[in-house]
Design a protein around this motif. Sequence first.
Motif, mmCIF file in Angstrom:
data_model
loop_
_atom_site.group_PDB
_atom_site.id
_atom_site.type_symbol
_atom_site.label_atom_id
_atom_site.label_comp_id
_atom_site.label_asym_id
_atom_site.label_seq_id
_atom_site.Cartn_x
_atom_site.Cartn_y
_atom_site.Cartn_z
ATOM 1 N N ASN B 9 0.834 -1.207 0.000
ATOM 2 C CA ASN B 9 0.000 0.000 0.000
ATOM 3 C C ASN B 9 0.862 1.248 0.000
ATOM 4 O O ASN B 9 0.588 2.207 -0.711
ATOM 5 N N VAL B 46 -4.856 8.522 0.680
ATOM 6 C CA VAL B 46 -4.814 7.058 0.666
ATOM 7 C C VAL B 46 -3.821 6.561 1.716
ATOM 8 O O VAL B 46 -4.077 5.586 2.421
ATOM 9 N N SER B 50 -4.908 4.152 4.707
ATOM 10 C CA SER B 50 -4.356 2.808 4.795
ATOM 11 C C SER B 50 -3.671 2.587 6.138
ATOM 12 O O SER B 50 -3.596 1.468 6.627
ATOM 13 N N MET C 1 -5.837 2.434 -10.783
ATOM 14 C CA MET C 1 -5.700 3.787 -10.281
ATOM 15 C C MET C 1 -4.370 4.389 -10.720
ATOM 16 O O MET C 1 -4.311 5.526 -11.207
ATOM 17 N N ALA C 28 -10.396 6.288 -6.025
ATOM 18 C CA ALA C 28 -9.907 6.495 -4.665
ATOM 19 C C ALA C 28 -11.029 6.246 -3.665
ATOM 20 O O ALA C 28 -10.814 5.621 -2.623
ATOM 21 N N LEU C 31 -11.446 2.668 -3.105
ATOM 22 C CA LEU C 31 -10.349 2.193 -2.260
ATOM 23 C C LEU C 31 -10.618 2.498 -0.785
ATOM 24 O O LEU C 31 -10.340 1.683 0.090
ATOM 25 N N TYR C 32 -11.199 3.666 -0.507
ATOM 26 C CA TYR C 32 -11.498 4.022 0.887
ATOM 27 C C TYR C 32 -12.523 3.070 1.481
ATOM 28 O O TYR C 32 -12.426 2.706 2.655
ATOM 29 N N VAL C 34 -12.946 -0.020 0.691
ATOM 30 C CA VAL C 34 -12.228 -1.273 0.962
ATOM 31 C C VAL C 34 -11.467 -1.153 2.278
ATOM 32 O O VAL C 34 -11.384 -2.102 3.050
#
Lengths: 144, 127, 180
Positions: B9, B46, B50, C1, C28, C31-32, C34
Motif C-alpha cells: 500500500n 490514501v 491505509s 488507479m 480512490a 479504495l477508501y 475497501v
Amino acid sequence: MLNRASILRVVSKLLIPPIMVFALYVQFHGDFGPGGGFQAGVIFAAAFILYALIFGVDNARKVAPAWLTRTLLASGLLLYTGVGVVAMMLGGDFLDYSMLATDQKSAQHLGITLIELGVGTTVSGAMITIFLIFDGRLRAEKDD
Amino acid sequence: METFYGLFNYWIVIVLMMMGFYMVIAQHNLIKKIIGLNVFQVSVFVFYISMSKIKGGTAPILTDGIEIYSNPLPHVLILTAIVVGVATTALGLALTVRIKDAFDTIEDDEIAILEKEDQERERGTIS
Amino acid sequence: MAVTAFSLVRIHNLFAAVMMLGIYSLLAAVLYVVMDAVDVAFTEAAVGAGISTVLMLGTLALTTRMDKEAKPLVPVPLAIVTATGALLIYATLDMPHYGDPGAPIHHHVGPYYIEKSASEVGPPNIVTSVLASYRGYDTLGEVTVVFTAAVGVMALIGRSRRRKKPDPKSENHGRKEQQA
C-alpha cells in the motif's frame, strides 16, 4: 436548445428533490451512519449545480440570489462559533457542549447536531458561491 | 513475500505521489499543475486511510457484537481535508483565471518571458 | 488507479485530463470503502467526482482546452522524482505492515475514542463524534478555511472589472472574515 435536452430535463426534475432530501438525511443521520455536515453540504450544492446546468443558471440565480448564498456561507460559520460562545456563556469552555442541556448525552447530541448544521450550511454556501462566480465570470467574458 | 504484501500500500502511495510531484514540477500548464497537486493530495489521503486500517476490523460505527474497529482519527482528518482541498483547488483555479486575464496564457514559461519583457520595458521607460 | 494517474501525466487534452481526474478520485473512493473509511469515501465521491470536476470544467471554459505541445518526459524532473521515490520506498521498509494492529497509530488516542465515545458523546458513528466533539476546534478551523477560500474566490474573480464602482458586499464579507 432546451427542447433537445428534454430527457435530461425530465430526469433531473425527478432526481433533484430526492438528492436534496438525501442531503438532509445525510445531514441529520450523520450520528448513526456515515455522513455529516461536510458530505451533506456538498451533496446539496451538487443538487443545486445540477439544476443550474440543466435549467440554466439564470433560473438558478432566481432560486438562490447572490445575497442568499453569501448569507448561507457566513451564517454557517457564525452558527458554529455561536454554539461555542453560548457554551462559554453558560459557564463551560469554548465548544464544550455539556453546558447546553442538563443531561450529558443529550447536550452532546444537541451540540453536534448544531455544529454539523453550521458546517453543512457553510460548505454548501461556499460550493454554490464558487460555482456561481465561475459562471458569472464566463458570462462576463462572453459579453466582450 | 510478506514484506511485499505488507508494504504494497505504501508503494502504491509513493508511485501516485511521485506522479503528482512530476506533474507539478515538469508541466508548464498551470491547470496541469493543479491537477498534479490533486493527484498528490489524493495519494496522501490514501496513505492516511491505509494507516488506519486494522486487519479484521470494520468501519468505525459502533454496532453490537463487533470488537475491532478501524482507527477513526485518520478518517476524521481526511474527511475535512478533502473538503478543504476542493476549496483551495477552487482558489487556485480562480488565480489561474486571473493569470489568464493578465497574461493571456496559462503556460508558466510563457508567463516568465512576458514578465521579463515587462520589466525590461519598465526599466527602459524609467532610465 | 495508477494507470489513470499515469495517463494524467501524459495526456495532452486538458478536457480529457479533467475527466480522468474524476475517474481517479472515484477509484480512490472505492479504495477508501475497501479500507473501512465509509465517511471518507462518501465525501471523496461527492467532492472529487462531482464538484471539483464541475469547477475544473468551468476554468477550462474560461482559459483554454489544450496543453501547449506534447512534451517528452523531461530528464531532470524525472531524475528528481525517481530519486525521491526511491528514498521514500527505502523509508517504508521500517513502516508497520498494512493492517497490523500493533502499529503505533493504534495505541495512541484511537482506542480511547473507540472505547469512550459511546458513553461520553453518544452517537454510534465514532467519526462524527470525534469530528464534532473531541476535535471541535479542528473542524472549526477547517470550516473557516472553506469560508476563506470562498471569500478569496469572490475577491479574485467575483466582479467583472468593467463595473467601475466597487462592490460594497464583498468588502463587508472581508470584514466579517476578520471578525470570525
